[in-house]
Design a protein around this motif. Structure first.
Motif, short mmCIF file in Angstrom:
data_model
loop_
_atom_site.label_atom_id
_atom_site.label_comp_id
_atom_site.label_asym_id
_atom_site.label_seq_id
_atom_site.Cartn_x
_atom_site.Cartn_y
_atom_site.Cartn_z
N GLN A 26 -56.57 46.03 58.64
CA GLN A 26 -56.43 45.16 59.81
C GLN A 26 -54.97 44.99 60.20
OE1 GLN A 26 -58.21 44.50 57.06
NE2 GLN A 26 -60.09 43.40 57.54
N PHE A 27 -54.10 44.82 59.18
CA PHE A 27 -52.67 44.69 59.48
C PHE A 27 -52.14 45.98 60.10
CE2 PHE A 27 -48.36 45.84 58.11
CZ PHE A 27 -47.65 44.90 58.85
N ARG A 28 -52.48 47.09 59.51
CA ARG A 28 -51.95 48.36 60.00
C ARG A 28 -52.36 48.61 61.45
NH1 ARG A 28 -51.33 52.96 55.63
NH2 ARG A 28 -50.06 51.82 54.12
N GLU A 29 -53.56 48.20 61.79
CA GLU A 29 -54.03 48.40 63.15
C GLU A 29 -53.26 47.53 64.15
OE1 GLU A 29 -58.14 47.99 65.80
OE2 GLU A 29 -58.22 47.86 63.61
N VAL A 30 -53.13 46.23 63.85
CA VAL A 30 -52.46 45.34 64.81
C VAL A 30 -50.96 45.62 64.84
CG1 VAL A 30 -54.21 43.54 64.63
CG2 VAL A 30 -52.21 43.45 63.13
N PHE A 31 -50.39 46.04 63.72
CA PHE A 31 -48.96 46.38 63.66
C PHE A 31 -48.68 47.58 64.56
CE2 PHE A 31 -45.19 48.26 61.59
CZ PHE A 31 -44.37 47.14 61.50
N ALA A 32 -49.50 48.62 64.42
CA ALA A 32 -49.32 49.82 65.25
C ALA A 32 -49.52 49.50 66.73
CB ALA A 32 -50.28 50.91 64.80
N ASP A 59 -50.93 46.62 53.23
CA ASP A 59 -51.74 47.82 53.09
C ASP A 59 -53.16 47.63 53.64
OD1 ASP A 59 -49.87 49.55 51.95
OD2 ASP A 59 -50.19 48.70 49.95
N GLN A 60 -53.44 46.43 54.14
CA GLN A 60 -54.77 46.17 54.67
C GLN A 60 -54.98 46.87 56.03
OE1 GLN A 60 -57.13 44.52 52.95
NE2 GLN A 60 -55.61 44.39 51.30
#
Length: 256
Positions: free
Chosen positions: A233-239, A230-231
């Motif tokens: 930073q993760f959501r950005e790099v994942f997308a 849910d962080q």
């Protein structure tokens, strides 16, 4: 200005952490690029299938994951080829299941566009902790909690936690007793993600995923512990990683 609608160009099948419900991974729908369809693969004894019997062997789990994936593809009117591309994502125990599922699908001739894994060192490496699955419930829970291996929402609800412990223990037993026997690398690109404060992974073990693929590999090390999905930073790099495999026509439509 309203973005033009984008037809589905990729289905992302998601597999959950030990004891987790894959349905919670449906929230990635709000994160992924336009045109990516998120489909959680719920295993027996978990989440919406909690009343069903747990599976105790990795082969059984992979067989069920493949069955669910193929069922969805039949319902969507697509086969296993490039007509309806798909990728796999798994977190922790789910990463191991996703890896073995990708191998099973490739053996059957299916095309897997991308394998995304998080919170689990290379399957060729043992877990970086002593086995826990044989511990009595109080010690089992305490050790998992100490390592950050149980979501805070469960820790704050002891009654609910007791309901989920059998599935956590069953999945952890499979993870801790798993033996990697494959000799050939997987011909699927792999993208790995890990939390820098995660006691259940380490950088070298995450980098070792690169040895299991003959295709592209990249690793993102992010702030956070074991549950970092849910962080921001993760959501950005994942997308961003998913967007890199989008067809040029989709990139043009969304950029425009």
């Amino acid at each position: 200005m309203t973005q033009p609608s984008v037809r589905t160009w990729l289905t992302l099948y998601c597999l959950a952490h030990a004891g987790g419900s894959a349905q919670s991974y449906g929230r990635l729908e709000a994160v992924v690029p336009p045109g990516v369809r998120v489909v959680p693969l719920e295993l027996p004894g978990h989440g919406t299938r909690l009343r069903e019997s747990l599976l105790g062997e990795m082969e059984q789990v992979v067989t069920e994951a493949v069955r669910l994936l193929r069922q969805d593809r039949e319902e969507q009117g697509g086969g296993d080829g490039h007509d309806r591309p798909f990728a796999l994502f798994g977190h922790s125990f789910g990463a191991l299941v996703a890896y073995e599922t990708a191998r099973r699908l490739r053996q059957a001739g299916a095309t897997v566009e991308l394998l995304l894994v998080s919170g689990r060192v290379s399957p060729a490496w043992p877990p970086p902790h002593e086995p826990l699955h044989m511990l009595p419930d109080p010690l089992f829970t305490a050790e998992l909690s100490r390592m950050g291996g149980i979501p805070d929402a469960l820790l704050s609800a002891p009654t609910v936690l007791q309901l989920f412990l059998p599935s956590v223990r069953a999945d952890l037993r499979m993870l801790e007793t798993y033996a990697h026997r494959h000799t050939e690398p997987l011909d699927v690109p792999v993208a790995a993600f890990a939390g820098l404060e995660d006691a259940l992974t380490h950088t070298d073990g995450m980098k070792a995923w690169s040895e299991l693929t003959s295709e592209a590999f990249d690793l993102a090390l992010l702030p956070g512990g074991h549950f970092f999905l849910d962080q921001p930073q993760f959501r950005e790099v994942f997308a961003d990683r998913l967007a890199r495999i989008a067809p040029s026509s989709v990139r043009a439509a969304t950029d425009g």
